[in-house]
Structure formats: C-alpha cells, structure tokens
Design an enzyme around this catalytic site. Structure first.
Site, short mmCIF file in Angstrom:
data_model
loop_
_atom_site.label_atom_id
_atom_site.label_comp_id
_atom_site.label_asym_id
_atom_site.label_seq_id
_atom_site.Cartn_x
_atom_site.Cartn_y
_atom_site.Cartn_z
N HIS A 1 3.12 19.68 18.26
CA HIS A 1 2.08 20.05 19.04
C HIS A 1 2.27 19.22 20.46
O HIS A 1 2.61 18.10 20.58
CB HIS A 1 0.95 19.80 18.52
CG HIS A 1 0.12 20.56 17.46
ND1 HIS A 1 -0.53 20.51 16.83
CD2 HIS A 1 0.80 21.92 17.32
CE1 HIS A 1 -1.11 21.22 15.74
NE2 HIS A 1 0.07 22.36 16.18
N ARG B 1 7.09 25.85 12.18
CA ARG B 1 6.98 27.15 12.43
C ARG B 1 7.98 27.93 11.63
O ARG B 1 9.20 27.46 11.52
CB ARG B 1 7.17 27.32 14.10
CG ARG B 1 5.98 26.56 14.67
CD ARG B 1 6.15 26.77 16.22
NE ARG B 1 5.52 25.96 16.99
CZ ARG B 1 5.22 24.71 17.35
NH1 ARG B 1 6.47 24.00 16.81
NH2 ARG B 1 4.37 24.28 17.95
N TYR C 1 -5.71 23.86 14.51
CA TYR C 1 -5.04 23.93 13.11
C TYR C 1 -5.92 23.31 12.02
O TYR C 1 -5.33 23.67 10.87
CB TYR C 1 -3.40 23.24 13.20
CG TYR C 1 -2.77 24.14 13.92
CD1 TYR C 1 -1.70 25.24 13.31
CD2 TYR C 1 -2.58 24.35 15.32
CE1 TYR C 1 -0.94 25.88 13.81
CE2 TYR C 1 -1.62 25.07 15.95
CZ TYR C 1 -1.07 26.06 15.34
OH TYR C 1 -0.26 26.84 15.80
N LYS D 1 9.02 25.69 20.73
CA LYS D 1 8.02 26.01 21.66
C LYS D 1 7.83 25.21 22.87
O LYS D 1 7.35 25.72 23.91
CB LYS D 1 6.61 26.36 20.91
CG LYS D 1 5.58 27.22 21.62
CD LYS D 1 4.62 27.47 20.77
CE LYS D 1 3.33 28.29 21.14
NZ LYS D 1 2.37 28.67 20.34
N ARG E 1 1.45 26.77 7.67
CA ARG E 1 1.51 25.88 8.70
C ARG E 1 0.01 25.17 8.95
O ARG E 1 -0.06 24.11 9.01
CB ARG E 1 2.08 26.44 9.93
CG ARG E 1 1.85 25.40 11.08
CD ARG E 1 2.84 25.96 12.38
NE ARG E 1 2.73 25.51 13.42
CZ ARG E 1 3.27 24.26 13.99
NH1 ARG E 1 4.01 23.79 13.27
NH2 ARG E 1 2.94 23.66 15.36
N HIS F 1 2.36 31.41 8.97
CA HIS F 1 1.43 30.43 9.89
C HIS F 1 0.06 29.96 9.28
O HIS F 1 -0.25 28.82 9.44
CB HIS F 1 0.60 31.49 11.01
CG HIS F 1 0.51 30.54 12.37
ND1 HIS F 1 1.49 29.94 13.16
CD2 HIS F 1 -0.86 30.12 12.94
CE1 HIS F 1 0.66 29.42 13.92
NE2 HIS F 1 -0.37 29.33 13.89
#
Length: 329
Positions: free
Chosen positions: A300, A156, A310, A195, A278, A275
């Site tokens: 994740h 990220r 993704y 996150k 990513r 993003h």
C-alpha cells in the site's frame, strides 16, 4: 471550450502516466460522458450545482456508483487543470461523490476461518468435477494452490501471475514482487510495474505458501518455447496450453466455485474473488503485525489504505484481542 474538448486536452497531457487498466477505465468513462449533452456545454458555464446534477441524473439512469466515480476521477482533475490555466474561476467538481449520491457498493468482508477452510475443501471437490474440455485435462487442483498463496500473502492477482521462476526464492523462503501481468481488452499480454512504487516488495513465505509453490513447480510443464512478454519469460503459472495465466482465469473459476458452493452446500456463503482473498489476508494479519509492516507486505502507498479500506473488524476479532490483553484463556 466544451467539456469534451477539455477532457481530450487533459488526456493528451496525462494519459502516458496511467497504467493499462486505469487508462482503459478512463477512456470508457470519457466515452460515456461524450454521449451526454453535458459534454457539449461550455466549461466556464458549469457551476457546482450543475456538476452535482450531472451525477444525480446518471444515478437515476441506474449507473453504478463506481462507474460514476470513475467519471468524477477524470472530470475533477481536468477541471482543476482548467482552473490552474485561468480558463475557469473554480473547479466545480471538487466535492465528494458520496455527498451527492448513495453508494451501492456492498461492504467487503473478510472470510472467517471456517469459511476459508470450507472454501479450500470445496475448491478441490469442484475442480475435480470440471469436465475435460478441448482435449486438455483440466481436472485437478488447477487453482487450489493460487487460492492458498493469495490467502497467505495478500498479493494482487496480477502480481501473482506476474511472477517468474526466479522471483520465488525457496532458499530464503520469500517471494520478490516487482511487476504484474495483465491482458488488455485486445487479448494482448503486458508486463507492468506494480500499482505504485510501494508494490515492489519481498514477501516472506509461510509453510503453507511454501508448499503451495512447491506443488505448483512440480505440476508445471514447461512449454517447448517459453512465452516472452516485454522481456520476461518463465512465468510460474501456465495454462494447459503453456500460456501465462491472467486474472480473468482465476476470477471466473472463483465465480463458478461460489455458485457451486451456494447451490450444493451453503446458499448464504459470501461472494469470493481474488480481491476478497487479499482483503481477508490483510484483516487476519492486522491482529498480529505492526501496521507499518502490514502496509509494506500489502504494497500500500499509504497506511490509511491499510487501516481503512482492507481491514475488517468483527466482534470475534475484538473478543480475541480483548481476551489476549486481559490474559483470559
């Protein structure tokens, strides 16, 4: 109790567990809700059909799907709390938003190999064309290395800019990700944990990523006084003024770069953002890495996110995998 009072009560209990950006999004959503007459309705009077109509009305007011979904993400748990407290009999927001209004989000697609190479080439050309501003020489490959690193690690962008010097281990060829750097709406810097707990990880460096970090370190000019943020100093990526870079800088660069490419070279070139880089990494790696390994590298919390959000499977991906399985050259 009104909807507005319920939201206020809910946030007074849970706001401390949200990260800065999430809390800001929720507060913005609550402000939108409070501008509506819906916010003054008694929560015990609201039925499922009322909740659905509220979202439909917002959609007809041309609010984006994601904006409405953030409202649902705060309303549903707030009403769930009211249900658990026996204030209401049933949570009226326990339904999928996609069953009520159509999504307007474009499907995020990974860049092809050709597009990646084109992007890197034009990034060099574009950054060299940037004029000198405010006495600081902003020409050169200011963001080229970041793009290479994000394409080669799937980090990220807030994690990338949260790296400090000791997080990049050239001896072991790895990057230790354990925090992220953000800047609030008030332009205050904050260091937060990733996150989720799964975001704390160690990522191996490929040769291209290794070289990109070497180039960054070589070009990095230490300021007279390294900025200290929440106990951390020595951030790898700095602005010409010696301040740590944040996501908004790279996002703006890539937005202008996209316009440059579309205007001068390819009007059909897809949208690009940190993003998307990513997403592209994850899609590329799912063809060669075990899904649990890829989940770890991406940080994740669930393998479902890795598989369903993704990755993007194209005919070219399928054909390549099929040929490899069948032994076709």
């Amino acid at each position: 109790m009104t909807v507005s009072n319920l939201l206020k009560r809910y946030m007074s209990i849970v706001s401390g567990r949200f990260k800065t950006n999430t809390l800001r999004a929720y507060n913005n959503a609550i402000r939108r809700i409070n501008k509506s007459p819906f916010s003054q309705r008694c929560i015990s009077d609201i039925r499922v059909s009322d909740a659905k109509k509220f979202f439909v009305d917002l959609h007809h007011q041309n609010l984006k799907y994601n904006t409405i979904d953030v409202m649902r993400c705060i309303l549903s748990p707030a009403f769930q709390m009211a249900e658990e407290d026996d204030i209401i009999r049933k949570n009226p927001f326990r339904f999928k938003l996609s069953s009520v209004i159509p999504t307007d989000a474009a499907s995020r697609k990974a860049l092809t190999e050709k597009q990646k190479n084109f992007l890197l080439d034009k990034d060099i050309e574009y950054t060299r064309a940037i004029p000198i501003r405010n006495g600081a020489n902003e020409r050169g490959q200011w963001y080229h290395d970041e793009i290479i690193i994000l394409l080669g690690t799937g980090m990220r962008v807030s994690e990338l800019y949260g790296l400090i010097l000791k997080d990049v281990d050239f001896k072991e060829h790895c990057i230790r990700v354990n925090k992220q750097l953000i800047r609030t709406a008030d332009y205050l810097y904050k260091v937060e944990t990733p996150k989720s707990e799964s975001g704390i990880r160690t990522i191996p460096m490929s040769d291209s990523v290794y070289q990109a970090f070497r180039d960054v370190m070589e070009k990095r000019t230490p300021p007279d006084v390294e900025r200290m943020i929440d106990g951390y100093t020595g951030f790898v990526f700095l602005t010409p003024r010696g301040l740590p870079r944040v996501a908004a800088y790279l996002q703006a660069h890539m937005s202008y770069l996209h316009k440059y490419i579309k205007k001068h070279y390819d009007p059909t070139f897809p949208s690009i953002s940190p993003h998307v880089l990513r997403h592209t990494f994850c899609t590329d790696m799912q063809r060669s890495l075990d899904v649990k390994v890829l989940q770890y590298v991406m940080g994740h919390s669930s393998v479902d996110i890795t598989l369903n959000t993704y990755t993007h499977m194209s005919y070219e991906n399928v054909k390549k995998a099929f040929n490899e399985a069948m032994g076709i050259g």
